[in-house]
Write an enzyme that holds these catalytic residues in place. Sequence first.
Site, PDB file in Angstrom:
ATOM      1  N   SER A 144      23.194  68.914  23.203  1.00 49.15           N
ATOM      2  CA  SER A 144      21.854  69.018  23.779  1.00 49.15           C
ATOM      3  C   SER A 144      21.658  68.109  24.998  1.00 49.15           C
ATOM      4  CB  SER A 144      20.821  68.737  22.684  1.00 49.15           C
ATOM      5  OG  SER A 144      19.539  69.167  23.068  1.00 49.15           O
ATOM      6  N   GLU A 237      19.541  80.733  21.190  1.00 50.78           N
ATOM      7  CA  GLU A 237      19.157  79.500  21.871  1.00 50.78           C
ATOM      8  C   GLU A 237      18.411  79.751  23.171  1.00 50.78           C
ATOM      9  OE1 GLU A 237      21.234  75.927  21.884  1.00 50.78           O
ATOM     10  OE2 GLU A 237      23.028  76.733  20.925  1.00 50.78           O
ATOM     11  N   HIS A 267      20.110  76.252  17.998  1.00 49.63           N
ATOM     12  CA  HIS A 267      20.373  74.964  18.624  1.00 49.63           C
ATOM     13  C   HIS A 267      20.755  73.908  17.584  1.00 49.63           C
ATOM     14  CE1 HIS A 267      20.141  72.249  22.005  1.00 49.63           C
ATOM     15  NE2 HIS A 267      19.371  71.415  21.334  1.00 49.63           N
TER      16      HIS A 267
END
Length: 296
Positions: A144, A237, A267
């Site tokens: 991320s 995502e 995610h």
Amino acid sequence: MSKQQLAAILEMSAQNPIPANATPAVMRAWVEDVAGRLPVAENVQIERVNCGPCDGDLILPAGGDASRLIIFYHGGGFFFGSSRTHRVIASNLARAAGSAVLVPDYRLAPENPAPAAHDDAFAVYQWALKQGYASGEVALSADSAGGNLALATAVRAKEAGLPQPGALTLVSPWLDLAREGASHQGTPDDPVVSTELLDLFTLSYLGDGDRKSPTVTPFYADFSGLPPTLVHVGTRERLRDDSVTVVERMKAAGVAADLKIFDGMCHNWQLYAPMLDEGMASIEECAAFIKAHHRP
């Protein structure tokens, strides 16, 4: 099988949503509590160390090679997350790679706005080189927002004339802060990352700053000369096209970059590795990629 596993995990998670209108401290405590319930890999030693600008967790698996280091930059939108919240990923990465993993606790926003996290991330890599780790035996790995930091660190190292790490592995990196990618325009099936959450992260770290600034994202950088890179992302995502586009740009710059899109995954699915087959598979593949590209 894994889609059923993920569905059960998401159903359980929905019963404990992110607190509404919470302060940063409350949201961080919520994340720490949720992640703290997940089991870490067995037979690993976790030591608290100073790593230059900050402290972090140094994880070494039994029988692991301490001369090889993976710096793992945790995700959390530059807003929350820590070495503790990502122990599932980091400990299993250490186990699978057979090497040390360092998870630095870089500074978080909004208390420390841009480019604090990026400065810390780069300083940790500099610290590792000064400690005597051979650059080719250092890998940068992340998820991320941490994927942003890992890639930015490699770009910044190149610009500073420092040697490159042996490999990069990025999982669902958050790179397109301007949200120009198609997946940002409409991914109603994303069960984890909402536009509201991205708004919070962006405002906290950038304020009204330039979302394309090289100090906050390497998305538009010159990638030539960067090391072999593996990127993983899920089909569910909002950030999917961040991964697709960055790999296209890296390949165009001559980088040996590979992209794998995991069907049905959302995610940060690696956080559920002990309970999700695809989560452990992603970690194992990243570890194998790192091992294959170590340069003594």
